[in-house]
Design an enzyme around this catalytic site. Sequence first.
Site, mmCIF file in Angstrom:
data_model
loop_
_atom_site.group_PDB
_atom_site.id
_atom_site.type_symbol
_atom_site.label_atom_id
_atom_site.label_comp_id
_atom_site.label_asym_id
_atom_site.label_seq_id
_atom_site.Cartn_x
_atom_site.Cartn_y
_atom_site.Cartn_z
ATOM 1 N N SER A 87 29.412 4.105 49.474
ATOM 2 C CA SER A 87 30.115 5.567 50.154
ATOM 3 C C SER A 87 29.209 6.201 48.891
ATOM 4 C CB SER A 87 31.754 5.448 50.046
ATOM 5 O OG SER A 87 31.776 5.076 51.975
ATOM 6 N N LYS A 102 35.942 15.020 47.924
ATOM 7 C CA LYS A 102 36.332 14.372 48.754
ATOM 8 C C LYS A 102 37.967 14.544 49.919
ATOM 9 C CE LYS A 102 34.984 9.584 50.917
ATOM 10 N NZ LYS A 102 34.488 8.497 50.722
ATOM 11 N N SER A 114 30.145 6.592 53.272
ATOM 12 C CA SER A 114 31.672 7.946 53.948
ATOM 13 C C SER A 114 31.256 9.224 53.175
ATOM 14 C CB SER A 114 33.250 7.404 53.806
ATOM 15 O OG SER A 114 33.435 7.206 52.964
HETATM 16 N N1 GLN Z 1 29.992 1.938 54.409
HETATM 17 C C1 GLN Z 1 31.134 1.003 53.953
HETATM 18 C C2 GLN Z 1 32.071 1.226 55.351
HETATM 19 O O1 GLN Z 1 32.222 1.111 55.589
HETATM 20 C C3 GLN Z 1 31.306 1.259 53.087
HETATM 21 C C4 GLN Z 1 32.562 2.606 52.741
HETATM 22 C C5 GLN Z 1 33.157 3.458 51.773
HETATM 23 O O2 GLN Z 1 31.728 2.360 50.450
HETATM 24 N N2 GLN Z 1 34.280 3.528 51.530
HETATM 25 O O3 GLN Z 1 33.400 0.001 54.849
#
Ligand code: GLN
Length: 480
Positions: free
Chosen positions: A173, A74, A149
């Site tokens: 995410s 990532k 994400s």
């Molecule tokens: N979708 C969640 C957010 O927008 C979690 C994102 C994540 O786990 N990095 O914060």
Amino acid sequence: MTARQAGAKIARREISARELTESVLGRIDQVEEQVHSYVTVLRDSALAQADSVDKALLNGEKLSPAAGIPIALKDNLSTVGIETTCSSKILRGYKPPYDATVVNSLNAAGAVSVGKANLDEFAMGSSTENSALFTTRNPWNVAHVPGGSSGGSTASVAAGEALWSLGSDTGGSIRQPAAFCGVVGLKPTYGRVSRYGLIAFASSLDQIGPITKDVYDNALLLNLLSGHDPLDSTSSTEPVPDFTQSLTKGVKGLRLGIPKEYFAEGVSAQVKSALDTAIKQLEILGAIIEETSLPTTEYALACYYIIAPAEASSNLARYDGVRFGHRTERAMTPLELFNKTREEGFGPEVKQRIMIGTYALSAGYYDAFYLKAQQVRTLIKREFESAFNKYDALITPTAPTTAFAIGEKSDDPLAMKLSDILTIPINMAGIPAISVPCGLSDGLPIGLQIIAPSFKEETLYQVAYAYEQSTEWHKSKPNL
Ligand code: GLN
């Protein structure tokens, strides 16, 4: 091939690490135009890493199971000398002066990093549509999102553009995109894996974890990532077992709780029915299934959207045009330099979170919002702890629906955020959870989430492997 199968072929010299890497790079050439998993493809360095594995093999050296296996990282994981963007304009051109600890461990094991994978800007989002660079597509249906994400990391594995990958999980995410892309994703216990070199979003929640084609590979990769790191004071000194050892223990006699709040309004009929079938399967395998209740679940999302932005507003204060990446060309004074760099460099979702976080932390609102959210967080944590007095693990869906269409929720931040409602409570409590494929609906994957007490990843693997091996879901592949 899974990483385990490929590793066995390399060890037996049926294929070389170079051949495997070339084949993955070839696959990237073939499908990347449709999927868009990668911000950067590391062609030359990947081949060089593969060659050194082949050389070590010739010299009769004993290799790690990850040696020669192509992995996607990532793009919020620091890689020395390699652009690390967080899919944000503000970090374009930024080349970290050091490697993340997990990257170091992979390099030491001879893993082959094939690329840096796309994400929602600074990991804020659930679809990769918040990436400032481009949107990654779901390999099962390119009109749909891969989730987020870590959407680039999960799409790359589902599309065969890497054998496995690393993601980060602050509120879901790793697990939500794993569910959307039909792969296995695990968020370890807070502290299990060093975050040194992970570009911080919300430091009391962030964890790095493995994304793989099956449960065995997941345990293998977590073995490599886990353990105390003197460079991350939040990493735990808890002993690290060999996670592959717990895979075959079976679920006979295990007590599994089904929290009813995770099957409430908003969870689609298709997801519910896939879960019902999966739970019956676990019962057939000998688990004791019982419905339970976690009433604080409904407050987790609201609390997360105070705590995560509060921490983000503080963490992202460092991007000022002086030390990293982008710098405005329109500034006459130092203050203008900070303001205009941030105005130009951050996307709308990131700006919104910085504003919410700053507001929640400001004098007068701190007690009403931030402190209150932390208190509720303690209640959520205690509620899980008491559930685990009765149950070895909890079973829920990973996400309320299958992958939504690109554009379907991008104008509705609340609808987008609701897609993490089933994963966020786990981050609030700091406990581990895994998502494994458990069905398909209209050609799109569904994920089963297993939740365990702190530092009981072994239980997750035990349940996940028993389930996976008794079904065929992990064998279905997208038709790109
Ligand atoms: N979708 C969640 C957010 O927008 C979690 C994102 C994540 O786990 N990095 O914060």
